[in-house]
Design an enzyme around this catalytic site. Structure first.
Site, PDB file in Angstrom:
ATOM      1  N   HIS A  89      -9.640   2.899   0.471  1.00  0.00           N
ATOM      2  CA  HIS A  89      -9.657   1.722   1.332  1.00  0.00           C
ATOM      3  C   HIS A  89     -10.728   1.803   2.429  1.00  0.00           C
ATOM      4  CE1 HIS A  89      -7.898  -1.730   3.426  1.00  0.00           C
ATOM      5  NE2 HIS A  89      -7.055  -1.879   2.423  1.00  0.00           N
ATOM      6  N   GLU A 112     -11.957  -2.597  -2.955  1.00  0.00           N
ATOM      7  CA  GLU A 112     -10.910  -1.715  -3.478  1.00  0.00           C
ATOM      8  C   GLU A 112     -10.842  -1.839  -5.002  1.00  0.00           C
ATOM      9  OE1 GLU A 112      -7.281  -2.778  -1.132  1.00  0.00           O
ATOM     10  OE2 GLU A 112      -8.754  -3.835   0.069  1.00  0.00           O
ATOM     11  N   HIS A 120       0.798  -1.233   0.000  1.00  0.00           N
ATOM     12  CA  HIS A 120       0.000   0.000   0.000  1.00  0.00           C
ATOM     13  C   HIS A 120       0.833   1.287   0.000  1.00  0.00           C
ATOM     14  CE1 HIS A 120      -3.593  -2.258   0.110  1.00  0.00           C
ATOM     15  NE2 HIS A 120      -3.802  -2.349   1.400  1.00  0.00           N
ATOM     16  N   ASP A 163      -9.464 -11.982   0.393  1.00  0.00           N
ATOM     17  CA  ASP A 163      -8.495 -10.890   0.279  1.00  0.00           C
ATOM     18  C   ASP A 163      -8.016 -10.912  -1.178  1.00  0.00           C
ATOM     19  OD1 ASP A 163      -6.705  -8.889   0.733  1.00  0.00           O
ATOM     20  OD2 ASP A 163      -5.670  -9.856   2.402  1.00  0.00           O
TER      21      ASP A 163
HETATM   22  C1  FUC Z   1      -6.098  -4.989   2.302  1.00  0.00           C
HETATM   23  C2  FUC Z   1      -5.516  -6.352   2.148  1.00  0.00           C
HETATM   24  C3  FUC Z   1      -4.365  -6.658   2.948  1.00  0.00           C
HETATM   25  C4  FUC Z   1      -4.131  -5.911   4.215  1.00  0.00           C
HETATM   26  C5  FUC Z   1      -4.709  -4.530   4.253  1.00  0.00           C
HETATM   27  C6  FUC Z   1      -4.947  -3.932   5.595  1.00  0.00           C
HETATM   28  O1  FUC Z   1      -6.023  -4.253   1.146  1.00  0.00           O
HETATM   29  O2  FUC Z   1      -5.298  -6.715   0.823  1.00  0.00           O
HETATM   30  O3  FUC Z   1      -4.170  -8.027   3.102  1.00  0.00           O
HETATM   31  O4  FUC Z   1      -4.392  -6.635   5.322  1.00  0.00           O
HETATM   32  O5  FUC Z   1      -5.688  -4.215   3.374  1.00  0.00           O
END
Ligand code: FUC
Length: 352
Positions: free
Chosen positions: A179, A313, A105, A252
């Site tokens: 997110h 996402e 990220h 995920d």
């Molecule tokens: C998401 C997941 C990840 C991670 C994160 C906080 O995008 O793809 O595994 O734990 O967020």
């Protein structure tokens, strides 16, 4: 339409502001200049009761100390980059390995931890915030000065429109997303396991033990990854499919849209009657059922636990730079990165 602003805290001496956008039917979206973080989305249920439908904290300190990217913008590149390195035109770039040995990220101080410049936007039937940020050449290891421009616009039809734009002066990588963790029950009354998800997708990316795509594209038909007819999230959380188990019992995963262009995702929760319809121009959505959310903190008074929210996402494919068969996320200086995702909230009043 209304826009009010208040001080939310301080980050390394800089004031952090919270902006609350409210439309004529009373829906509101609150967001910070820290990470373009959406702190609250308040929408009515089937009885007209307004409640918050995203996970967020009440103070900046909690965001800084605990936030697993609640509501923020992720960049330069969403998801993981294997071994925190990539090659562009024969040059090797080393990125921050913030999930050792991989990059996650955007790195140690990704776009979610930056203070963005903001400007209010007031239109006849929409209200919003324009965010800008200049990510300098070498930030978190990425090449090129990248100018990012993001617009959050709330309309009177209960739609939050997020538009992303980016320009670079050197070839670089860009894959942006938001997110937010959704929980349509309102004020975290229930978790996301009874939410129903529908989207047209026949394929998803297989993940390795490090949660990075292996490169193998899997068929969803007759599995817990088939959302074409709508599926309760708990069916994947309880599933014995090795991919559901691998990620900590749940999802995920990048789900690949069946068609090119615009696609729609619908998330709904029966008891509240609330639904969220997401429309995006991105090729995939990473579905994350917060399988790793439990921790020693609370979210607006509710102890953090797994499955409390669901992230949708919308983005390019994770680790695309290492997979020539994935659509490219390389941005050239002569091009402009552009993408839009819209979130429309509504409530089903049948049965009242
Ligand atoms: C998401 C997941 C990840 C991670 C994160 C906080 O995008 O793809 O595994 O734990 O967020």
């Amino acid at each position: 339409m209304k826009l009010v602003e208040r001080e939310f805290g301080h980050y390394y001496g800089e004031p952090v502001m919270e902006y609350t956008l409210t439309n004529d039917s009373g829906m509101s979206v609150s967001c910070l200049n820290y990470g373009c973080t959406i702190t609250k989305i308040i929408v009515p249920d089937r009885h007209g009761k307004f409640e918050n439908v995203v996970l967020g904290f009440d103070t900046l300190e909690e965001y800084v100390d605990f936030s697993p990217y609640f509501g923020s913008v992720i960049g330069r590149v969403a998801g993981r980059i294997k071994y925190a390195a990539f090659e562009l035109d024969g040059v090797e770039y080393k990125l921050a390995a913030n999930e050792f040995p991989n990059h996650l990220h955007g790195g140690r101080k990704g776009f979610d931890k930056r203070i963005w410049k903001t400007e209010p936007v007031e239109q006849e039937d929409a209200v919003g915030i324009r965010y800008t940020y200049l990510s300098l050449d070498g930030e978190e290891g990425y090449p090129g000065n990248l100018e990012i421009n993001i617009l959050y616009l709330l309309s009177n039809t209960n739609e939050l429109n997020i538009t992303y734009e980016a320009k670079t002066d050197r070839k670089t990588l860009v894959n942006l997303t938001n997110h937010s963790y959704f929980n349509l029950s309102g004020n975290l009354k229930r978790d996301c396991t009874d939410h129903i998800l529908q989207l047209n997708s026949d394929r998803f990316l297989e993940l390795g033990y490090d949660l990075i795509p292996t490169g193998k594209i899997m068929e969803s038909k007759n599995t817990s990854f088939d959302f074409n007819q709508g599926r309760l999230l708990k069916s994947g959380i309880k599933s014995t499919h090795s991919q559901n188990v691998l990620v900590g019992n749940g999802y995920d995963h990048p789900l690949l849209f069946a068609k090119k262009g615009e696609n729609t995702i619908t998330l709904s929760e029966k008891e509240s009657g609330r639904s969220l319809m997401i429309t995006t121009d991105q090729p995939c959505v990473v579905l994350y059922t917060s399988n790793q959310l439990s921790g020693s903190f609370s979210i607006s008074g509710v102890p953090a636990r797994n499955y409390l929210g669901v992230c949708l996402e919308t983005q390019g494919l994770p680790d695309a730079i290492h997979h020539p068969n994935f659509p490219s996320i390389i941005l050239n200086p002569e091009d402009v990165y552009q993408s839009t995702t819209r979130y429309r909230f509504f409530a089903n009043t049948i049965g009242v």
